[in-house]
Design a protein around this motif. Structure first.
Motif, PDB file in Angstrom:
ATOM      1  N   LEU A 172       0.851  -1.187   0.000  1.00  0.00           N
ATOM      2  CA  LEU A 172       0.000   0.000   0.000  1.00  0.00           C
ATOM      3  C   LEU A 172       0.882   1.230   0.000  1.00  0.00           C
ATOM      4  O   LEU A 172       1.737   1.393   0.865  1.00  0.00           O
ATOM      5  N   ASP A 197     -16.878   8.312  -3.983  1.00  0.00           N
ATOM      6  CA  ASP A 197     -16.530   6.889  -3.992  1.00  0.00           C
ATOM      7  C   ASP A 197     -17.439   6.187  -3.002  1.00  0.00           C
ATOM      8  O   ASP A 197     -17.212   6.267  -1.795  1.00  0.00           O
ATOM      9  N   ALA A 209     -20.170  -5.057 -14.054  1.00  0.00           N
ATOM     10  CA  ALA A 209     -19.490  -4.914 -12.761  1.00  0.00           C
ATOM     11  C   ALA A 209     -20.501  -4.907 -11.616  1.00  0.00           C
ATOM     12  O   ALA A 209     -21.683  -4.641 -11.815  1.00  0.00           O
ATOM     13  N   LEU A 228     -18.910   2.552 -12.033  1.00  0.00           N
ATOM     14  CA  LEU A 228     -17.982   1.569 -12.572  1.00  0.00           C
ATOM     15  C   LEU A 228     -18.818   0.498 -13.254  1.00  0.00           C
ATOM     16  O   LEU A 228     -19.458  -0.313 -12.586  1.00  0.00           O
ATOM     17  N   LEU A 270      -7.982   2.690 -11.212  1.00  0.00           N
ATOM     18  CA  LEU A 270      -8.956   2.666 -10.123  1.00  0.00           C
ATOM     19  C   LEU A 270      -8.152   2.662  -8.831  1.00  0.00           C
ATOM     20  O   LEU A 270      -7.560   1.649  -8.461  1.00  0.00           O
ATOM     21  N   ARG A 271      -8.089   3.814  -8.171  1.00  0.00           N
ATOM     22  CA  ARG A 271      -7.284   3.888  -6.943  1.00  0.00           C
ATOM     23  C   ARG A 271      -8.126   3.702  -5.692  1.00  0.00           C
ATOM     24  O   ARG A 271      -7.647   3.264  -4.668  1.00  0.00           O
ATOM     25  N   GLY A 272      -9.407   4.065  -5.789  1.00  0.00           N
ATOM     26  CA  GLY A 272     -10.265   3.969  -4.616  1.00  0.00           C
ATOM     27  C   GLY A 272     -10.168   5.203  -3.749  1.00  0.00           C
ATOM     28  O   GLY A 272      -9.370   6.112  -4.008  1.00  0.00           O
ATOM     29  N   ALA A 273     -11.011   5.227  -2.720  1.00  0.00           N
ATOM     30  CA  ALA A 273     -11.122   6.414  -1.872  1.00  0.00           C
ATOM     31  C   ALA A 273      -9.821   6.703  -1.130  1.00  0.00           C
ATOM     32  O   ALA A 273      -9.439   7.862  -0.944  1.00  0.00           O
ATOM     33  N   GLY A 274      -9.121   5.660  -0.714  1.00  0.00           N
ATOM     34  CA  GLY A 274      -7.892   5.868   0.046  1.00  0.00           C
ATOM     35  C   GLY A 274      -6.653   5.478  -0.727  1.00  0.00           C
ATOM     36  O   GLY A 274      -5.551   5.474  -0.188  1.00  0.00           O
ATOM     37  N   GLY A 275      -6.804   5.147  -2.001  1.00  0.00           N
ATOM     38  CA  GLY A 275      -5.649   4.744  -2.807  1.00  0.00           C
ATOM     39  C   GLY A 275      -5.256   3.290  -2.614  1.00  0.00           C
ATOM     40  O   GLY A 275      -4.165   2.885  -3.006  1.00  0.00           O
ATOM     41  N   PHE A 276      -6.139   2.475  -2.029  1.00  0.00           N
ATOM     42  CA  PHE A 276      -5.767   1.113  -1.657  1.00  0.00           C
ATOM     43  C   PHE A 276      -6.454   0.036  -2.486  1.00  0.00           C
ATOM     44  O   PHE A 276      -6.501  -1.130  -2.085  1.00  0.00           O
ATOM     45  N   ALA A 277      -7.038   0.413  -3.617  1.00  0.00           N
ATOM     46  CA  ALA A 277      -7.749  -0.587  -4.433  1.00  0.00           C
ATOM     47  C   ALA A 277      -6.767  -1.615  -4.996  1.00  0.00           C
ATOM     48  O   ALA A 277      -5.568  -1.365  -5.077  1.00  0.00           O
ATOM     49  N   GLY A 278      -7.289  -2.777  -5.374  1.00  0.00           N
ATOM     50  CA  GLY A 278      -6.478  -3.774  -6.084  1.00  0.00           C
ATOM     51  C   GLY A 278      -5.749  -4.770  -5.204  1.00  0.00           C
ATOM     52  O   GLY A 278      -4.846  -5.450  -5.668  1.00  0.00           O
ATOM     53  N   GLU A 279      -6.143  -4.879  -3.914  1.00  0.00           N
ATOM     54  CA  GLU A 279      -5.433  -5.820  -3.025  1.00  0.00           C
ATOM     55  C   GLU A 279      -5.953  -7.244  -3.217  1.00  0.00           C
ATOM     56  O   GLU A 279      -6.461  -7.890  -2.296  1.00  0.00           O
ATOM     57  N   VAL A 309     -14.040  -4.286  -0.748  1.00  0.00           N
ATOM     58  CA  VAL A 309     -13.212  -3.193  -0.228  1.00  0.00           C
ATOM     59  C   VAL A 309     -11.740  -3.423  -0.578  1.00  0.00           C
ATOM     60  O   VAL A 309     -11.024  -2.489  -0.953  1.00  0.00           O
ATOM     61  N   ASN A 310     -11.273  -4.676  -0.498  1.00  0.00           N
ATOM     62  CA  ASN A 310      -9.891  -4.957  -0.896  1.00  0.00           C
ATOM     63  C   ASN A 310      -9.648  -4.618  -2.365  1.00  0.00           C
ATOM     64  O   ASN A 310      -8.569  -4.159  -2.729  1.00  0.00           O
ATOM     65  N   LEU A 311     -10.649  -4.828  -3.200  1.00  0.00           N
ATOM     66  CA  LEU A 311     -10.436  -4.629  -4.637  1.00  0.00           C
ATOM     67  C   LEU A 311     -10.749  -3.206  -5.098  1.00  0.00           C
ATOM     68  O   LEU A 311     -10.091  -2.689  -5.992  1.00  0.00           O
ATOM     69  N   VAL A 312     -11.775  -2.586  -4.512  1.00  0.00           N
ATOM     70  CA  VAL A 312     -12.275  -1.321  -5.046  1.00  0.00           C
ATOM     71  C   VAL A 312     -12.021  -0.135  -4.106  1.00  0.00           C
ATOM     72  O   VAL A 312     -11.970   1.005  -4.545  1.00  0.00           O
ATOM     73  N   ASP A 313     -11.864  -0.398  -2.809  1.00  0.00           N
ATOM     74  CA  ASP A 313     -11.579   0.647  -1.833  1.00  0.00           C
ATOM     75  C   ASP A 313     -12.545   1.832  -1.896  1.00  0.00           C
ATOM     76  O   ASP A 313     -12.148   2.971  -2.123  1.00  0.00           O
ATOM     77  N   PRO A 314     -13.838   1.575  -1.664  1.00  0.00           N
ATOM     78  CA  PRO A 314     -14.760   2.717  -1.579  1.00  0.00           C
ATOM     79  C   PRO A 314     -14.607   3.316  -0.179  1.00  0.00           C
ATOM     80  O   PRO A 314     -14.153   2.648   0.736  1.00  0.00           O
ATOM     81  N   GLY A 315     -14.976   4.536  -0.010  1.00  0.00           N
ATOM     82  CA  GLY A 315     -14.913   5.113   1.327  1.00  0.00           C
ATOM     83  C   GLY A 315     -16.154   4.795   2.138  1.00  0.00           C
ATOM     84  O   GLY A 315     -16.183   4.972   3.358  1.00  0.00           O
ATOM     85  N   VAL A 317     -15.554  -6.075 -10.893  1.00  0.00           N
ATOM     86  CA  VAL A 317     -14.970  -4.991 -11.695  1.00  0.00           C
ATOM     87  C   VAL A 317     -15.197  -5.178 -13.192  1.00  0.00           C
ATOM     88  O   VAL A 317     -15.169  -4.216 -13.946  1.00  0.00           O
TER      89      VAL A 317
END
Lengths: 409, 409
Positions: free
Chosen positions: A158, B214, B242, B235, A235-244, B330-336, A333
Motif C-alpha cells: 500500500l 466513492d 461490474a 464503474l 482505479l485507486r479507490g477512496a484511500g488509494g488502496f484498491a487492487g489488493e 473493499v480490498n479490490l475497489v476501496d470505496p470510502g 470490476v
C-alpha cells in the motif's frame, strides 16, 4: 517572454497547452506547426511560442524536412526529440531490483535486473540501494548526457502516492516508510506507487494489449496485487488502496499469510507458496528471505516441463486458486482482460488452464463476462517500465519538470 | 432560428451548452443571464438564446425579481422551473414494483410501492404491468399536466443498458428480455439499468451521503448486487457487468444459488436465505415466489427486537457473510462508504455489528481502509429514485428529450 512570469492561472493554461502540443506531435509526427494549430484549435502564434518552448526543453525537434500544405510557405516538420531526455523506472520487490530507462518515445534505453534482499536490507538501506541503482542507470552511456525528467518507483504494498510513503508492505517488512522523501537527493521528481498499478500502466502504454482501456495487471511475485484500469484510468479507490487481490480471503482455513491473517490468495497462490509446493526439496519452508526466487522458479518450470507430477500439480492447484480470486475481481470490476505478470509468465503454461477453468465457473456473467486471461509480455520489468511510462505520460499532460526556458517569441 | 437547423456538430455544441446553462442555473439560482454568462464564459447573446430555449422547454423560468449587478439594466433572475416537467423511476424486483416521480429539482412528487410477483408474471406480463404502473403515476394529480422527460427502470440482474435488454436476472427468471423496447409505447425515453447501479446514483444525488464520490450501494433484496461509484462515475466494467457482489463465491460448500452455482453470497445472505433461517416456521423452504417478503421481513425484525434467539442469530450470521463479501469488494475497489439498502435497512441493527466485524477482519488496508458501512436512507425506493435521478442528471448533461422549441432570438 519568460514562462514563469504570468499569473498562476495563465501558467496553468500554458502548461496544459504545452502538453496538448506535445501530445499532438507524438500522435501526428512528422507534422508542421500549421498542422498542430489545425489539430488543436490553438492559433499559429501561440503554437509557435509553445513549440519554441518545447524545443528549448529538448522535447521536440525540427526534422529538417518541410511539407507543402496548401498555399503559403512550406512548413518545417516537427517530431518528438528522442535524444535529449530520459525517464527512469525502478521496482523494488522481495528478491530483486529492476531498473529501466526510456526515451521520450517510450523506447527502452537500458534495463537492469539485480537480485536484492529488500527484507534483509530493511527500508533505510533499501532506499540507499534504490538511489544508487538509479544513479548507476543515469551513468549508463545510453542515458548519460540526457536530462532525466523523473522516475517512478514501484513497491509491492500500500503506497500513499501523493506523499510517496509506503504505508504497508508486509512482504518487504516495511510500514509507514517515507521512500519518496529519501529520493530527494536525486534532484528530479520521483513518484512512488504500488507495483501492480504501475504494471497496469505499462500494459496500457507499451504492452502487447496497449490501448485496452479496461484491463487488470496481476503481479506474480511473492505477493499478488492487481492494478485495475477502468476507462484508461487507474482505479485507486477512496484511500488509494484498491487492487489488493492477494489479500482476498479464499477460506478461513487456508495457510497463514505474511499479513498475519489466514486464507489470503497470495498465501496459497503467491510465488512463495507455489515454490514450497512445487519444489519442496529446494524451497525453504517459509517465508523466502534470501532465497534465490528466480532460480527456484527456473527449477519449477524445468521440472514441470519434464512432467514432474509434484511440480505440475502444484502449479495447477495454484492456477485454480488464482482463478477463484480472479472470479471475485471479474464479478466486481468486469475488466475485459486480465494480464498475469512477473513469475506467473514462465509458469503460465501450467497455471493458465486451471486458472481459466476456475474463473469461468466462478463468474456470474455468461461466458466469463467476455474476460480473457493472458500472460503479460513485459515480464519482471513491467512495474519498472510502468514507472518510467508514467513519467513520460505526465509530460504529455503538461507536467513539465524541466527548468523553464526563455522562448524566442 | 430553429435549433434543429444547424449541422450535427453545431447541434451537439448547442446541446452541451444548454446543459451547461441548466447546470449553472441549478447551482446558482436565483441568478441573472449576465451571471450565467460570467460563470460559463459564454457570451451574453448566446446565453440569452439558450435561456429562451430552456424556458420554452419548461426547464427554467424567470422568478419575477431583478438583481442589480454592477452598471447597466437590472438583470431578471432565473431559477429552475419546478412546475413543468417530471421524471419517473421504477424498480421491478422479486416481490414488488416501486414507482416514483420527481420534479426538476429532484423533489419527490409521488411514489408507490406495490407487491408484485414478477417471477410468476413472467417477463411479458411484467412489462405490461410496468407500463401500466408508469401510466398510473403519470395520471397522479401531482404529475398530470407536466411533461414527462423520461423514465429509468431498475432490474435486479445483468442489463445491457445501451439497448435496454435484461441479459440475465435469475431471481426474476428472465433472460435476454428486451424490456426497453416494450416500453416504446410510452412515448418518452426509457433507460433500463441494474438496480444496484441506480441505487448508487440515488445515493450520490439525493441520499444522506449525497456527493460522496466513492461509494457502493448494496441492494438488500432476494438478490444482492452492488452499484459502485468511483470518482462520482459508475464503474460499469468492460461489458457493463461490474458489481455482481451477490455471486461472489464464499465457499464451494455453501447453499445452492438461483444462478445454479453453490456458495454465492446471496445464497446465504440474501433476504430469502435470511428469512428461511430467521423465521423457519413462516418462510417457505425455497425459493420465495409468491411469498409476502415484506411481511416476513417485518416478522423477522419483530422477533429479533423481542430477543428471539433464532432470528437474532440468523441475522448475525448473515451479517458476517455479508461482511466477508464486502471485504472482497473493499480490498479490490476501496470505496470510502458502503450503503446497505432495501430490506437490509430494517434488519440493520442486528446485521451491521457482525458485518462490520467481518469486514474489518477481512480488509488488508489498516483500519478497514477507512471504509464505513451504513444503512441507506432511501429504503425500498432507492433504485426507482435513482432511475428518476438519472433522467434529471441527463438533462443537465444536455440530453434534452423534449420537442425542440423555436426560440425568440
Amino acid at each position: 517572454m519568460s514562462i514563469g512570469s504570468g499569473t498562476v492561472g495563465l501558467r496553468t493554461v500554458r502548461e496544459a497547452n504545452l502538453g496538448v502540443v506535445l501530445r499532438t506531435v507524438r500522435e501526428s509526427a512528422p507534422c508542421s506547426r500549421a498542422a498542430v494549430a489545425a489539430a488543436t484549435g490553438l492559433n499559429k502564434t501561440t503554437v509557435s511560442s509553445l513549440v519554441a518552448d518545447l524545443m528549448a526543453r529538448g522535447l521536440i525537434r525540427e526534422t529538417g524536412e518541410t511539407a507543402q500544405n496548401g498555399v503559403g510557405r512550406p512548413g518545417v516538420l516537427l517530431a518528438l526529440d528522442d535524444s535529449s531526455v530520459a525517464a527512469l523506472g525502478l521496482e523494488v520487490n522481495v528478491d530483486y531490483l529492476s531498473v529501466v530507462a526510456v526515451d521520450l518515445v517510450q523506447r527502452e534505453l537500458t534495463s537492469r535486473h539485480m537480485p536484492f534482499d529488500a527484507r534483509a536490507a530493511g527500508p533505510d538501506e533499501s532506499a540507499r540501494h534504490i538511489v544508487a541503482a538509479l544513479r548507476e542507470v543515469m551513468a549508463d552511456p545510453s542515458v548519460r548526457g540526457r536530462t532525466v525528467v523523473g522516475a517512478g518507483i514501484a513497491v509491492p504494498g500500500l503506497v500513499d502516492a501523493p506523499t510517496g510513503t509506503v504505508r504497508r508492505a508486509p512482504n518487504l517488512g516495511w510500514s509507514d516508510f517515507p521512500l519518496g522523501a529519501r529520493t530527494d537527493v536525486l534532484g528530479f521528481p520521483v513518484r512512488v506507487d504500488n507495483d501492480a498499478n504501475l504494471g497496469a500502466i505499462a500494459e496500457y502504454r507499451v504492452g502487447s494489449f496497449a490501448g485496452t482501456p479496461d484491463l487488470v495487471y496481476v503481479t506474480g511475485e511473492v505477493g499478488i496485487g492487481a492494478g485495475v484500469l477502468t476507462g484508461g484510468s487507474l482505479l485507486r479507490g477512496a484511500g488509494g488502496f484498491a487492487g489488493e487481490l492477494g489479500h482476498l480471503t479464499l477460506g478461513p482455513d487456508g495457510p497463514e499469510c505474511s499479513c498475519g491473517r489466514r486464507g489470503c490468495l497470495e498465501a496459497s497462490a503467491g510465488i512463495g507458496a507455489i515454490l514450497r509446493d512445487a519444489v519442496p526439496d529446494l524451497a525453504p519452508e517459509r517465508p523466502l528471505p534470501g532465497a534465490d526466487v528466480a532460480a527456484l522458479v527456473d527449477a519449477t518450470v524445468g521440472r514441470a516441463a519434464a512432467g514432474n507430477g509434484t511440480a505440475v500439480s502444484a502449479l495447477e492447484r495454484a492456477g485454480t486458486r488464482l482463478g477463484q480470486g480472479l472470479a471475485a475481481l471479474v464479478n466486481l470490476v468486469d475488466p475485459g482482460l486480465v494480464l498475469l505478470g512477473g513469475y506467473f509468465v514462465p509458469m503460465g503454461p501450467w497455471l493458465l488452464p486451471s486458472c481459466r477453468t476456475a474463473l469461468a465457473s466462478g463468474v456470474f456473467a455468461p461466458n466469463t463476462g467476455g474476460c480473457r486471461v493472458e500472460p503479460s509480455s513485459l515480464g519482471l520489468s513491467a512495474a519498472a517500465r510502468g514507472g518510467a511510462a508514467g513519467v513520460i505520460h505526465a509530460l504529455d499532460s503538461g507536467a513539465l519538470p524541466l527548468p523553464e526556458a526563455v522562448d524566442a517569441g
